[in-house]
Design a protein around this motif. Structure first.
Motif, PDB file in Angstrom:
ATOM      1  N   LEU A  33       0.832  -1.206   0.000  1.00  0.00           N
ATOM      2  CA  LEU A  33       0.000   0.000   0.000  1.00  0.00           C
ATOM      3  C   LEU A  33       0.868   1.257   0.000  1.00  0.00           C
ATOM      4  O   LEU A  33       0.608   2.186  -0.772  1.00  0.00           O
ATOM      5  N   ARG A  34       1.893   1.287   0.847  1.00  0.00           N
ATOM      6  CA  ARG A  34       2.783   2.455   0.870  1.00  0.00           C
ATOM      7  C   ARG A  34       3.495   2.630  -0.469  1.00  0.00           C
ATOM      8  O   ARG A  34       3.623   3.752  -0.974  1.00  0.00           O
ATOM      9  N   LEU A  35       3.936   1.531  -1.054  1.00  0.00           N
ATOM     10  CA  LEU A  35       4.597   1.584  -2.357  1.00  0.00           C
ATOM     11  C   LEU A  35       3.634   2.081  -3.435  1.00  0.00           C
ATOM     12  O   LEU A  35       3.989   2.934  -4.258  1.00  0.00           O
ATOM     13  N   MET A  36       2.396   1.589  -3.419  1.00  0.00           N
ATOM     14  CA  MET A  36       1.390   2.006  -4.402  1.00  0.00           C
ATOM     15  C   MET A  36       1.076   3.496  -4.264  1.00  0.00           C
ATOM     16  O   MET A  36       0.947   4.207  -5.263  1.00  0.00           O
ATOM     17  N   GLU A  37       0.968   3.987  -3.042  1.00  0.00           N
ATOM     18  CA  GLU A  37       0.692   5.412  -2.843  1.00  0.00           C
ATOM     19  C   GLU A  37       1.857   6.267  -3.324  1.00  0.00           C
ATOM     20  O   GLU A  37       1.658   7.330  -3.905  1.00  0.00           O
ATOM     21  N   HIS A  38       3.078   5.806  -3.103  1.00  0.00           N
ATOM     22  CA  HIS A  38       4.253   6.554  -3.559  1.00  0.00           C
ATOM     23  C   HIS A  38       4.353   6.537  -5.084  1.00  0.00           C
ATOM     24  O   HIS A  38       4.581   7.582  -5.704  1.00  0.00           O
ATOM     25  N   VAL A  39       4.178   5.377  -5.683  1.00  0.00           N
ATOM     26  CA  VAL A  39       4.243   5.252  -7.144  1.00  0.00           C
ATOM     27  C   VAL A  39       3.098   6.026  -7.783  1.00  0.00           C
ATOM     28  O   VAL A  39       3.268   6.663  -8.826  1.00  0.00           O
ATOM     29  N   GLY A  40       1.933   5.989  -7.156  1.00  0.00           N
ATOM     30  CA  GLY A  40       0.762   6.683  -7.703  1.00  0.00           C
ATOM     31  C   GLY A  40       0.956   8.182  -7.813  1.00  0.00           C
ATOM     32  O   GLY A  40       0.401   8.827  -8.705  1.00  0.00           O
ATOM     33  N   LYS A  41       1.768   8.751  -6.932  1.00  0.00           N
ATOM     34  CA  LYS A  41       2.040  10.191  -6.995  1.00  0.00           C
ATOM     35  C   LYS A  41       2.819  10.550  -8.254  1.00  0.00           C
ATOM     36  O   LYS A  41       2.733  11.670  -8.749  1.00  0.00           O
ATOM     37  N   TRP A  42       3.592   9.607  -8.772  1.00  0.00           N
ATOM     38  CA  TRP A  42       4.437   9.862  -9.929  1.00  0.00           C
ATOM     39  C   TRP A  42       3.826   9.349 -11.230  1.00  0.00           C
ATOM     40  O   TRP A  42       4.416   9.511 -12.289  1.00  0.00           O
ATOM     41  N   SER A  43       2.677   8.740 -11.146  1.00  0.00           N
ATOM     42  CA  SER A  43       1.983   8.262 -12.337  1.00  0.00           C
ATOM     43  C   SER A  43       1.353   9.452 -13.043  1.00  0.00           C
ATOM     44  O   SER A  43       0.522  10.147 -12.478  1.00  0.00           O
ATOM     45  N   MET A  44       1.732   9.692 -14.280  1.00  0.00           N
ATOM     46  CA  MET A  44       1.344  10.923 -14.960  1.00  0.00           C
ATOM     47  C   MET A  44       0.391  10.711 -16.134  1.00  0.00           C
ATOM     48  O   MET A  44       0.377  11.510 -17.065  1.00  0.00           O
ATOM     49  N   MET A  45      -0.396   9.657 -16.118  1.00  0.00           N
ATOM     50  CA  MET A  45      -1.311   9.441 -17.236  1.00  0.00           C
ATOM     51  C   MET A  45      -2.360  10.538 -17.317  1.00  0.00           C
ATOM     52  O   MET A  45      -2.692  11.005 -18.395  1.00  0.00           O
ATOM     53  N   ASP A  46      -2.882  10.956 -16.182  1.00  0.00           N
ATOM     54  CA  ASP A  46      -3.891  12.009 -16.185  1.00  0.00           C
ATOM     55  C   ASP A  46      -3.301  13.342 -16.623  1.00  0.00           C
ATOM     56  O   ASP A  46      -3.955  14.131 -17.294  1.00  0.00           O
ATOM     57  N   VAL A  47      -2.032  13.589 -16.272  1.00  0.00           N
ATOM     58  CA  VAL A  47      -1.368  14.818 -16.713  1.00  0.00           C
ATOM     59  C   VAL A  47      -1.170  14.796 -18.227  1.00  0.00           C
ATOM     60  O   VAL A  47      -1.343  15.811 -18.907  1.00  0.00           O
ATOM     61  N   MET A  48      -0.845  13.624 -18.768  1.00  0.00           N
ATOM     62  CA  MET A  48      -0.671  13.496 -20.211  1.00  0.00           C
ATOM     63  C   MET A  48      -1.989  13.753 -20.937  1.00  0.00           C
ATOM     64  O   MET A  48      -2.015  14.377 -21.992  1.00  0.00           O
ATOM     65  N   LEU A  49      -3.079  13.289 -20.359  1.00  0.00           N
ATOM     66  CA  LEU A  49      -4.391  13.537 -20.948  1.00  0.00           C
ATOM     67  C   LEU A  49      -4.672  15.039 -20.993  1.00  0.00           C
ATOM     68  O   LEU A  49      -5.165  15.564 -22.004  1.00  0.00           O
ATOM     69  N   LEU A  50      -4.347  15.741 -19.935  1.00  0.00           N
ATOM     70  CA  LEU A  50      -4.499  17.198 -19.928  1.00  0.00           C
ATOM     71  C   LEU A  50      -3.601  17.861 -20.973  1.00  0.00           C
ATOM     72  O   LEU A  50      -3.995  18.834 -21.605  1.00  0.00           O
ATOM     73  N   ALA A  51      -2.414  17.332 -21.159  1.00  0.00           N
ATOM     74  CA  ALA A  51      -1.498  17.883 -22.171  1.00  0.00           C
ATOM     75  C   ALA A  51      -2.091  17.762 -23.566  1.00  0.00           C
ATOM     76  O   ALA A  51      -1.969  18.675 -24.389  1.00  0.00           O
ATOM     77  N   PHE A  52      -2.762  16.638 -23.840  1.00  0.00           N
ATOM     78  CA  PHE A  52      -3.418  16.486 -25.145  1.00  0.00           C
ATOM     79  C   PHE A  52      -4.522  17.516 -25.329  1.00  0.00           C
ATOM     80  O   PHE A  52      -4.683  18.085 -26.405  1.00  0.00           O
ATOM     81  N   LEU A  53      -5.290  17.769 -24.278  1.00  0.00           N
ATOM     82  CA  LEU A  53      -6.365  18.756 -24.383  1.00  0.00           C
ATOM     83  C   LEU A  53      -5.819  20.166 -24.560  1.00  0.00           C
ATOM     84  O   LEU A  53      -6.362  20.960 -25.338  1.00  0.00           O
ATOM     85  N   VAL A  54      -4.727  20.487 -23.870  1.00  0.00           N
ATOM     86  CA  VAL A  54      -4.097  21.799 -24.032  1.00  0.00           C
ATOM     87  C   VAL A  54      -3.566  21.943 -25.457  1.00  0.00           C
ATOM     88  O   VAL A  54      -3.721  22.989 -26.089  1.00  0.00           O
ATOM     89  N   MET A  55      -2.978  20.873 -25.975  1.00  0.00           N
ATOM     90  CA  MET A  55      -2.470  20.904 -27.339  1.00  0.00           C
ATOM     91  C   MET A  55      -3.601  21.153 -28.329  1.00  0.00           C
ATOM     92  O   MET A  55      -3.452  21.911 -29.290  1.00  0.00           O
ATOM     93  N   LEU A  56      -4.743  20.535 -28.093  1.00  0.00           N
ATOM     94  CA  LEU A  56      -5.900  20.724 -28.961  1.00  0.00           C
ATOM     95  C   LEU A  56      -6.310  22.192 -29.009  1.00  0.00           C
ATOM     96  O   LEU A  56      -6.580  22.751 -30.067  1.00  0.00           O
TER      97      LEU A  56
END
Length: 182
Positions: free
Chosen positions: A117-140
């Motif tokens: 659980l601690r590892l998942m919470e730490h890794v989850g903070k660095w998971s950037m899929m949602d940020v990439m989705l926002l980048a696509f919308l900004v690019m649009l």
């Protein structure tokens, strides 16, 4: 609080709202497992199918996330390619797999689940899929009429993968780690 039989609801004596209890461990685990498995299945088309089709000056180019990373490495942008690989592929996939482990593996000890659980919470903070989705919308919005581009079939899988990953994270009850096994 008195014992409540099936079909009865406990009400607050002050505001008359219903009092809810923590969801049982199995319900929480099965919801987490279902959402994490959905995210795992959607992850592969999201990173391998074409996500963008760009047309500029008569030339058309289709790119998936994986082919984009390969192009970055091929053109000598090793640092950027490594960053995109790490934050868009490795960390999101690790988070999904750790959520699956937490929800499926009942035979693991509490200490192992707490570490996971601690590892998942730490890794989850660095998971950037949602940020990439926002980048696509900004690019649009930003590119507008300069370049003609269309989103590919991976956008649907990508968006659904992000949503399922968030649902899996939200549905996991960390207190279930410390409950007695039945």
């Amino acid at each position: 609080m008195p014992t409540i039989s099936v079909g009865q609801v406990a009400l607050c004596t002050r505001c008359q709202s219903s009092i809810t209890f923590q969801t049982p461990r199995r319900v929480s685990a099965s919801r987490t497992a279902a959402a994490a498995m959905g995210a795992f299945i959607l992850f592969w088309p999201a990173v391998t199918l074409p996500i963008l089709q760009i047309e500029q000056l008569g030339q058309t180019n289709q790119q998936s996330i994986m082919s984009g990373i390969a192009d970055l490495f091929q053109h000598g942008s090793y640092f950027v390619g490594f960053v995109v690989l790490l934050f868009s592929i490795a960390f999101p996939l690790s988070k999904i797999l750790l959520l699956l482990e937490l929800s499926w593996l009942e035979f693991l000890g509490r200490q192992h689940k707490a570490f996971t659980l601690r590892l998942m919470e730490h890794v989850g903070k660095w998971s950037m899929m949602d940020v990439m989705l926002l980048a696509f919308l900004v690019m649009l919005v930003k590119l507008g009429n300069l370049v003609h581009f269309e989103f590919g079939p991976a956008v649907i899988a990508f968006t659904a993968c992000v949503a399922m990953s968030m649902l899996a994270s939200l549905s996991f009850d960390p207190h279930s780690i410390w409950e007695d096994h039945e």
